[in-house]
Write a protein that holds these residues in place. Sequence first.
Motif, short mmCIF file in Angstrom:
data_model
loop_
_atom_site.label_atom_id
_atom_site.label_comp_id
_atom_site.label_asym_id
_atom_site.label_seq_id
_atom_site.Cartn_x
_atom_site.Cartn_y
_atom_site.Cartn_z
N GLU A 1 0.83 -1.21 0.00
CA GLU A 1 0.00 0.00 0.00
C GLU A 1 0.86 1.26 0.00
O GLU A 1 0.55 2.25 -0.68
N ASN B 1 -7.80 0.31 -0.78
CA ASN B 1 -6.94 1.38 -1.29
C ASN B 1 -6.23 0.94 -2.56
O ASN B 1 -6.01 1.75 -3.47
N GLU C 1 -8.79 1.33 -5.31
CA GLU C 1 -8.99 2.74 -5.65
C GLU C 1 -7.84 3.25 -6.51
O GLU C 1 -8.05 4.07 -7.41
#
Length: 266
Positions: free
Chosen positions: A82, A121, A124
């Motif tokens: 991430e 995330n 996205e």
Amino acid sequence: MGYAQLVIGPAGSGKSTYCSSLYQHCETVGRTIHMVNLDPAAEHFSYPVSMDIRELISLDDVMEELGMGPNGGLIYCMEHLEDNLDDWLDEQLEGYLDDDYLVFDCPGQIELFTHVPVLRNFVEHLKRKNFNVCAVYLLDSQFVSDVTKYISGCMASLSAMIQLELPHINILSKMDLVSNKKDVEEYLNPEAQVLLSQLNRQMAPKFGKLNKSLAELVDDYSMVNFFPLDLRKESSIQYVLSHIDNCIQYGEDADVKVRDFDPEED
């Protein structure tokens, strides 16, 4: 615009086997897809890997260097991914064209797609890169042997659906291993009254209201349904793939080819 499947589900649900069979099917029909490993603990693959998280970080290294256990180490690896979306992932995606199709084989740690925001995330970020993404949730069909296990599987799937906020396809995997398929087929399109009756027979009376609410949630809103997948049958793979393609609008912007011909003379 790119296209992607995010293959998720509990450990042992057949995610990697699904990815391997999907790759072989697409190779047979002349369709190109690119397989991506997002599991830092993976060891062997039966399909060629185009991108691999282990080039960024591996679970073995984290456990050895930081002294973490497998669960904590896996979360650490995914959080490291991430943190590197703008660097490592963007660099990996540079070589792909607008209409490329990626399949992400994810770890089986259930909290990654139910309440930890890492995969959300990640998704996205893919969307910002102009990818249409579909979550493909696999559940072992042998797990759905009675109504309580079916409800449990539905709630886990619904949790992932809410967390990821993606078009969502649920698959009952390993149908080729089910000895009596009728036991599973009754849960593909269940009726609320049948579910409620079965739940009430197996659970204490004090759970009656809860059982009613769960049965109505599954039935009234059609929020969770499953497609059976038998990997022995090419038609079964194609059937599931066609539903996934429809979810992400794959092929809808392809040019229509019209064949020219001369009308026959009388």
